[in-house]
Enzyme design. Structure first.
Site, mmCIF file in Angstrom:
data_model
loop_
_atom_site.group_PDB
_atom_site.id
_atom_site.type_symbol
_atom_site.label_atom_id
_atom_site.label_comp_id
_atom_site.label_asym_id
_atom_site.label_seq_id
_atom_site.Cartn_x
_atom_site.Cartn_y
_atom_site.Cartn_z
ATOM 1 N N ARG A 243 10.542 -1.239 -0.981
ATOM 2 C CA ARG A 243 10.054 -2.455 -0.346
ATOM 3 C C ARG A 243 9.118 -2.076 0.799
ATOM 4 N NH1 ARG A 243 11.404 -4.448 -4.340
ATOM 5 N NH2 ARG A 243 12.817 -6.211 -4.722
ATOM 6 N N GLU A 272 2.792 -9.379 -0.727
ATOM 7 C CA GLU A 272 2.143 -9.092 -2.006
ATOM 8 C C GLU A 272 1.704 -10.386 -2.683
ATOM 9 O OE1 GLU A 272 4.794 -6.739 -4.379
ATOM 10 O OE2 GLU A 272 4.951 -5.144 -2.898
ATOM 11 N N HIS A 291 2.360 -2.437 -6.990
ATOM 12 C CA HIS A 291 3.741 -2.707 -7.423
ATOM 13 C C HIS A 291 3.871 -2.537 -8.944
ATOM 14 C CE1 HIS A 291 7.548 -4.863 -5.825
ATOM 15 N NE2 HIS A 291 7.859 -4.084 -6.841
#
Length: 326
Positions: A243, A272, A291
Site C-alpha cells: 500500500r 490511485e 498497481h
C-alpha cells in the site's frame, strides 16, 4: 430475491481477459461497469449504485458507513483482490451485506514475484539503460552501474501471505541474510527459512534492501516516516507492492535527495490512479508501476473465478468462501 443487478466497480481487469466470467454473471442478471473517483462520498456512491444488489469491487472507492446507511438492498461485495481496508466491515455486517475476498494464495506468487522484479529493475537500473539503448546511447552503458542482490541483508516488513513468499525468494534465490518484522510472524516458518525475527529499528539500521508487504492499519500507516528514514542504512533500496500509505511521501523524497535512500520501486500509491504531476514520476530514483503486481494471466483467472463463484453461491442461498464481514 430473484432479480439481481451486478456492478463491477473500479476494476479495469475483471473480465477483460476472461470473458467467461462476464458471461456467467450475465446469466444471472444485468452487468454494468462503473468507474468512480477515489474520494466519492458514501451517499453519492450509494445513489449511483442504486438498484445494484451485487458489487464486484476493486481497491477503491471507499464503501463507508455512510454508504451502507443508504444501501439497503446490497447482498454482496466481492473484492477482486485480497485487501479490504476500503470497506467498513462493521457497517456491512450491520446491513447483512456479505463481504468476501480472494483467498491469499491466489495472489501470493504473482505479487511476490513482481516485488522482486521491480526491485531488480532499480538495483540494475534496467529501465534507465533500456531507454539509453533506445536513444542510441550505448556508449553511456558504463554509467548504469548497479548492485548485486546476492548476499545482501534484506528486510521484509510484513511477513504474512505475500511477504513470506518474497522472503523465501530473497533468501533461497539470492542467498541473502533475511530479517523480518511482523507481530504475527510464524516462528516455525522463520526457523525453516533461516529468517531472523527482529524489531523494526534493527531491520532499518541493517537492511541493504527493504520490501514492504504489510497490510495497512493504524500501526503500519506511514511505517516508513521521517524518523524511520533517519535510521535506515545509507543507500538502502526499497520495493513496495502493498500500500502506498506505508510510506510518508515527503519524507521519502527528502531521504532520496539526501542520498539516504538510493532508489525505490513502488507498484502502489496513496491515491490511485496517481496523476502524472505527482513528484514521484519526475524523480529519477523512483520507479512507479500502476498497481499491476497481480496482473498475470494465472492470477487474474483465479481472482475472477473466485468473484464469479461468490455471486453464484449467493444467489443459491449458499455462503461463499473467504467471508471477512463476520
Amino acid at each position: 430475491m430473484s432479480n439481481y443487478k451486478i456492478a463491477i466497480v473500479n476494476s479495469s481487469s475483471f473480465g477483460k481477459w476472461f470473458s467467461k466470467h462476464i458471461e456467467r454473471l450475465e446469466a444471472i442478471g444485468p452487468v454494468e461497469r462503473f468507474t468512480f473517483d477515489n474520494d466519492i462520498d458514501g451517499v453519492t456512491l450509494a445513489k449511483e449504485l442504486e438498484g445494484f444488489n451485487i458489487i464486484i469491487s476493486s481497491v477503491t472507492p471507499f464503501f463507508t458507513k455512510e454508504f451502507f446507511e443508504h444501501k439497503d438492498e446490497l447482498l454482496l461485495i466481492s473484492r477482486h483482490g485480497i485487501g479490504y481496508n476500503n470497506i467498513d466491515l462493521d457497517a456491512a455486517k450491520e446491513k447483512k451485506t456479505i463481504v468476501t475476498i480472494v483467498p491469499p494464495l491466489v495472489e501470493r506468487d504473482a505479487v511476490a514475484e513482481n516485488a522482486i522484479a521491480n526491485l531488480m529493475s532499480i538495483l540494475r537500473r534496467t529501465v534507465d539503460s533500456s531507454k539509453a539503448a533506445a536513444d542510441n546511447r550505448w556508449t553511456e552503458r558504463a554509467t548504469f552501474m548497479g548492485h548485486n542482490l546476492t548476499g545482501k541483508t534484506v528486510g521484509v516488513i510484513g511477513c504474512g501471505n505475500i511477504g513470506s513468499r518474497v522472503a523465501e525468494i530473497l533468501k533461497h534465490g539470492f542467498n541473502t541474510r533475511l530479517l523480518v518484522t511482523d507481530p504475527n510472524v510464524d516462528n516455525e516458518w522463520a526457523e525453516k527459512h533461516g529468517a531472523e525475527i527482529v524489531e523494526l529499528d534493527e531491520l532499518l539500521t541493517q537492511a541493504d534492501v527493504i520490501s514492504l508487504n504489510a497490510s495497512l492499519n493504524d500501526t503500519s500507516y506511514q511505517i516508513l516516516d521521517k524518523e524511520a528514514f533517519s535510521k535506515v542504512k545509507r543507500g538502502v533500496y526499497i520495493t513496495n507492492t502493498a500500500r502506498g500509505a506505508l510510506i510518508e511521501e515527503e519524507a521519502l523524497l527528502e531521504a532520496i535527495d539526501k542520498g539516504i535512500v538510493c532508489a525505490v520501486a513502488t507498484d502502489v500509491m496513496v491515491k490511485e490512479p496517481a496523476p502524472n504531476t505527482h513528484p514521484y514520476y519526475s524523480n529519477a530514483r523512483i520507479l512507479v508501476t500502476p498497481h499491476t503486481s497481480a496482473y498475470t494471466f494465472e492470477c487474474l483467472e483465479g481472482m475472477g473465478e473466485k468473484c464469479v463463484t461468490d455471486v453464484e453461491r449467493i444467489i443459491k442461498g449458499e455462503t461463499p468462501d473467504s467471508v471477512v464481514s463476520k
